[in-house]
Design a protein around this motif. Sequence first.
Motif, PDB file in Angstrom:
ATOM      1  N   GLN A 125     -13.012 -44.451  42.304  1.00  0.00           N
ATOM      2  CA  GLN A 125     -13.765 -43.361  41.716  1.00  0.00           C
ATOM      3  C   GLN A 125     -13.776 -43.462  40.205  1.00  0.00           C
ATOM      4  N   VAL A 126     -14.674 -42.733  39.610  1.00  0.00           N
ATOM      5  CA  VAL A 126     -14.813 -42.701  38.160  1.00  0.00           C
ATOM      6  C   VAL A 126     -14.594 -41.276  37.685  1.00  0.00           C
ATOM      7  N   GLN A 127     -13.783 -41.130  36.665  1.00  0.00           N
ATOM      8  CA  GLN A 127     -13.571 -39.816  36.062  1.00  0.00           C
ATOM      9  C   GLN A 127     -14.286 -39.798  34.716  1.00  0.00           C
ATOM     10  N   LEU A 128     -14.888 -38.655  34.419  1.00  0.00           N
ATOM     11  CA  LEU A 128     -15.659 -38.498  33.188  1.00  0.00           C
ATOM     12  C   LEU A 128     -15.170 -37.276  32.441  1.00  0.00           C
ATOM     13  N   VAL A 129     -14.987 -37.428  31.134  1.00  0.00           N
ATOM     14  CA  VAL A 129     -14.537 -36.315  30.301  1.00  0.00           C
ATOM     15  C   VAL A 129     -15.460 -36.215  29.096  1.00  0.00           C
ATOM     16  N   GLU A 130     -16.148 -35.085  28.986  1.00  0.00           N
ATOM     17  CA  GLU A 130     -17.044 -34.856  27.856  1.00  0.00           C
ATOM     18  C   GLU A 130     -16.297 -34.183  26.710  1.00  0.00           C
ATOM     19  N   SER A 131     -16.831 -34.369  25.517  1.00  0.00           N
ATOM     20  CA  SER A 131     -16.293 -33.696  24.337  1.00  0.00           C
ATOM     21  C   SER A 131     -17.386 -33.598  23.287  1.00  0.00           C
ATOM     22  N   GLY A 132     -17.147 -32.741  22.309  1.00  0.00           N
ATOM     23  CA  GLY A 132     -18.038 -32.669  21.164  1.00  0.00           C
ATOM     24  C   GLY A 132     -19.022 -31.520  21.149  1.00  0.00           C
ATOM     25  N   TYR A 165     -24.055 -32.073  30.889  1.00  0.00           N
ATOM     26  CA  TYR A 165     -23.230 -32.771  31.863  1.00  0.00           C
ATOM     27  C   TYR A 165     -23.464 -34.276  31.780  1.00  0.00           C
ATOM     28  N   CYS A 166     -22.383 -34.991  31.708  1.00  0.00           N
ATOM     29  CA  CYS A 166     -22.437 -36.438  31.743  1.00  0.00           C
ATOM     30  C   CYS A 166     -22.394 -36.900  33.207  1.00  0.00           C
ATOM     31  N   TYR A 167     -23.091 -37.993  33.494  1.00  0.00           N
ATOM     32  CA  TYR A 167     -22.997 -38.549  34.841  1.00  0.00           C
ATOM     33  C   TYR A 167     -22.859 -40.070  34.747  1.00  0.00           C
ATOM     34  N   ALA A 168     -22.305 -40.631  35.804  1.00  0.00           N
ATOM     35  CA  ALA A 168     -22.201 -42.084  35.930  1.00  0.00           C
ATOM     36  C   ALA A 168     -22.469 -42.451  37.383  1.00  0.00           C
ATOM     37  N   TYR A 169     -23.377 -43.376  37.568  1.00  0.00           N
ATOM     38  CA  TYR A 169     -23.707 -43.792  38.931  1.00  0.00           C
ATOM     39  C   TYR A 169     -22.776 -44.921  39.338  1.00  0.00           C
ATOM     40  N   ASN A 170     -22.086 -44.715  40.445  1.00  0.00           N
ATOM     41  CA  ASN A 170     -21.169 -45.711  40.984  1.00  0.00           C
ATOM     42  C   ASN A 170     -21.948 -46.654  41.896  1.00  0.00           C
ATOM     43  N   ILE A 171     -22.087 -47.901  41.446  1.00  0.00           N
ATOM     44  CA  ILE A 171     -22.901 -48.877  42.190  1.00  0.00           C
ATOM     45  C   ILE A 171     -22.287 -49.196  43.543  1.00  0.00           C
ATOM     46  N   LEU A 206     -20.108 -47.408  45.467  1.00  0.00           N
ATOM     47  CA  LEU A 206     -20.061 -46.294  46.411  1.00  0.00           C
ATOM     48  C   LEU A 206     -21.417 -45.620  46.572  1.00  0.00           C
ATOM     49  N   ARG A 207     -22.375 -45.999  45.714  1.00  0.00           N
ATOM     50  CA  ARG A 207     -23.701 -45.336  45.723  1.00  0.00           C
ATOM     51  C   ARG A 207     -23.513 -43.825  45.604  1.00  0.00           C
ATOM     52  N   TRP A 208     -22.790 -43.463  44.583  1.00  0.00           N
ATOM     53  CA  TRP A 208     -22.389 -42.073  44.393  1.00  0.00           C
ATOM     54  C   TRP A 208     -22.459 -41.756  42.914  1.00  0.00           C
ATOM     55  N   THR A 209     -22.818 -40.526  42.621  1.00  0.00           N
ATOM     56  CA  THR A 209     -22.884 -40.108  41.225  1.00  0.00           C
ATOM     57  C   THR A 209     -21.680 -39.248  40.885  1.00  0.00           C
ATOM     58  N   ASN A 210     -20.947 -39.674  39.876  1.00  0.00           N
ATOM     59  CA  ASN A 210     -19.830 -38.883  39.373  1.00  0.00           C
ATOM     60  C   ASN A 210     -20.304 -38.013  38.210  1.00  0.00           C
ATOM     61  N   TRP A 211     -19.734 -36.830  38.097  1.00  0.00           N
ATOM     62  CA  TRP A 211     -20.124 -35.879  37.058  1.00  0.00           C
ATOM     63  C   TRP A 211     -18.922 -35.467  36.219  1.00  0.00           C
ATOM     64  N   GLY A 212     -19.186 -35.196  34.958  1.00  0.00           N
ATOM     65  CA  GLY A 212     -18.175 -34.596  34.117  1.00  0.00           C
ATOM     66  C   GLY A 212     -18.158 -33.091  34.305  1.00  0.00           C
ATOM     67  N   GLN A 213     -17.248 -32.449  33.594  1.00  0.00           N
ATOM     68  CA  GLN A 213     -17.090 -31.009  33.763  1.00  0.00           C
ATOM     69  C   GLN A 213     -18.085 -30.210  32.933  1.00  0.00           C
ATOM     70  N   GLY A 239     -25.629 -41.210  31.813  1.00  0.00           N
ATOM     71  CA  GLY A 239     -26.548 -40.389  31.033  1.00  0.00           C
ATOM     72  C   GLY A 239     -26.126 -38.944  30.991  1.00  0.00           C
ATOM     73  N   TRP A 240     -27.091 -38.117  30.604  1.00  0.00           N
ATOM     74  CA  TRP A 240     -26.825 -36.701  30.401  1.00  0.00           C
ATOM     75  C   TRP A 240     -27.896 -35.853  31.081  1.00  0.00           C
ATOM     76  N   TYR A 241     -27.433 -34.800  31.713  1.00  0.00           N
ATOM     77  CA  TYR A 241     -28.274 -33.714  32.178  1.00  0.00           C
ATOM     78  C   TYR A 241     -27.850 -32.460  31.413  1.00  0.00           C
ATOM     79  N   ARG A 242     -28.681 -31.455  31.472  1.00  0.00           N
ATOM     80  CA  ARG A 242     -28.300 -30.173  30.896  1.00  0.00           C
ATOM     81  C   ARG A 242     -28.818 -29.036  31.767  1.00  0.00           C
ATOM     82  N   GLN A 243     -28.126 -27.918  31.663  1.00  0.00           N
ATOM     83  CA  GLN A 243     -28.543 -26.726  32.391  1.00  0.00           C
ATOM     84  C   GLN A 243     -28.448 -25.527  31.475  1.00  0.00           C
ATOM     85  N   ALA A 244     -29.595 -24.947  31.192  1.00  0.00           N
ATOM     86  CA  ALA A 244     -29.663 -23.751  30.362  1.00  0.00           C
ATOM     87  C   ALA A 244     -29.495 -22.521  31.250  1.00  0.00           C
TER      88      ALA A 244
END
Length: 119
Positions: free
Chosen positions: A1-8, A96-102, A104-111, A35-40
Amino acid sequence: QVQLVESGGGLVQAGGSLRISCASSGSISSIGDMGWYRQAPGKQRELVATTTNGGSTNYADSVKGRFTISRDNAKNTVTVYLQMNSLNTEDTAIYYCYAYNIDLRWTNWGQGTVVTVSS
């Protein structure tokens, strides 16, 4: 798995700039697109920007010319940045940051990291 931590994230005035970061750990060799998604508030999550392993980038029309995504593929981590310039109040959102795991064909998300643009 991949863990993602956003900051800034933070509070910035309209017209200002901010850079947010997303650092990965874990099975980084499995990471493809990031990449990045956002939710207003009250809105659906939307794509902001993406970058591939090869360095190709793609942007939402609303941020083209203002935002720049970049990626640093280091030995032990992959970090993706989003430089945001000429911010306006409509950019206020949780990013939200995301990373696609090639493998596992799964998308990991940051918090998520909060960006607030004041008028």
